[in-house]
Design a protein around this motif. Structure first.
Motif, short mmCIF file in Angstrom:
data_model
loop_
_atom_site.label_atom_id
_atom_site.label_comp_id
_atom_site.label_asym_id
_atom_site.label_seq_id
_atom_site.Cartn_x
_atom_site.Cartn_y
_atom_site.Cartn_z
N CYS A 164 23.73 -17.70 -30.93
CA CYS A 164 22.44 -17.78 -31.26
C CYS A 164 22.05 -18.26 -32.80
O CYS A 164 22.51 -17.46 -33.72
CB CYS A 164 21.36 -16.92 -30.78
SG CYS A 164 19.73 -17.18 -31.21
N THR A 165 21.79 -19.47 -33.11
CA THR A 165 21.68 -19.85 -34.35
C THR A 165 20.38 -19.38 -34.94
O THR A 165 20.43 -19.16 -36.40
CB THR A 165 21.70 -21.57 -34.77
OG1 THR A 165 20.64 -22.04 -33.74
CG2 THR A 165 23.25 -22.06 -34.26
N CYS B 225 19.09 -16.17 -34.45
CA CYS B 225 19.39 -14.65 -34.75
C CYS B 225 20.76 -14.13 -35.26
O CYS B 225 20.84 -13.38 -35.73
CB CYS B 225 18.74 -13.87 -33.78
SG CYS B 225 19.82 -13.94 -32.21
N ASN C 194 32.60 -16.22 -29.02
CA ASN C 194 31.84 -17.01 -28.62
C ASN C 194 32.36 -18.44 -27.90
O ASN C 194 33.52 -18.77 -28.29
CB ASN C 194 30.86 -18.00 -29.93
CG ASN C 194 29.94 -16.60 -30.52
OD1 ASN C 194 29.28 -16.15 -30.07
ND2 ASN C 194 30.20 -16.68 -31.68
N THR D 259 25.31 -12.93 -30.62
CA THR D 259 25.90 -13.60 -29.36
C THR D 259 25.14 -13.48 -28.21
O THR D 259 24.42 -12.39 -27.94
CB THR D 259 27.16 -12.90 -29.09
OG1 THR D 259 28.05 -13.32 -30.25
CG2 THR D 259 28.07 -13.61 -27.92
N THR D 260 24.87 -14.38 -27.57
CA THR D 260 23.86 -14.35 -26.13
C THR D 260 24.76 -14.73 -24.81
O THR D 260 25.64 -15.29 -25.08
CB THR D 260 22.48 -15.19 -26.26
OG1 THR D 260 21.81 -15.03 -25.31
CG2 THR D 260 23.05 -16.78 -26.31
N ILE E 275 17.18 -21.80 -23.39
CA ILE E 275 17.87 -22.03 -24.61
C ILE E 275 17.43 -23.70 -25.18
O ILE E 275 17.10 -24.16 -24.26
CB ILE E 275 19.23 -21.74 -24.45
CG1 ILE E 275 19.89 -22.73 -23.66
CG2 ILE E 275 19.50 -20.45 -24.54
CD1 ILE E 275 21.34 -22.57 -23.96
#
Length: 154
Positions: A22-23, A25, A2, A28-29, A73
């Motif tokens: 992503c907090t 789910c 990340n 990593t996005t 986001i």
């Protein structure tokens, strides 16, 4: 993984992404930073910073409202701030002038920040504002993300 950048060039066009956690789910996005952009239009120092996985650049980009809107986001600022008085807080003093400086532009409710930083309840902070014992050059209701100061009179 990340906070790292991925850069892909195809002939004269370049794509770049920032990998972020992503907090919601836990996955990593990929956040699009550059999309099908002509290589010549990208500043060389920006490319260098992406190739070096510069954490400062990642932080700057995550605070960019255009990047956040384009990638749909929202940032989770919970527990991302604290009021550091530099010494133990002495609420019994007659008057205290406090300067608040933001290391990053994190939106925070000043009433909440003052309450937690000074060991007071939010209701007590709001009461002090109404009574004129807590004053500031900025509006303390709502959210702020820039430096401010306040004076607490007991």
């Amino acid at each position: 993984m990340n906070g790292k950048f991925r850069v892909n060039a195809n002939h004269k066009l370049i794509d770049a992404w920032l990998l972020a956690l992503c907090t919601a789910c836990g996955e990593t996005t990929k956040l699009t930073v550059l999309e099908r952009t002509n290589v010549r239009s990208v500043r060389p120092e920006l490319l260098d910073r992406m190739h070096d996985n510069d954490p400062g650049l990642a932080a700057e980009l995550l605070q960019d409202p255009v990047l956040r809107r384009r990638n749909r986001i929202a940032l989770d600022w919970d527990a991302a701030w604290r009021l550091d008085t530099g010494r133990s807080w002495q609420p019994d003093r007659e008057k205290a002038d406090v300067s608040v400086r933001f290391a990053a532009r994190i939106p925070v409710r000043p009433v909440r920040l003052i309450a937690e930083g000074c060991g007071l309840s939010r209701a007590e902070v709001e009461r002090l504002i109404v009574e004129g014992k807590l004053v500031s050059g900025v509006r303390l209701s709502g959210k702020l993300s820039g430096d401010f100061g306040f004076t607490l009179k007991r």
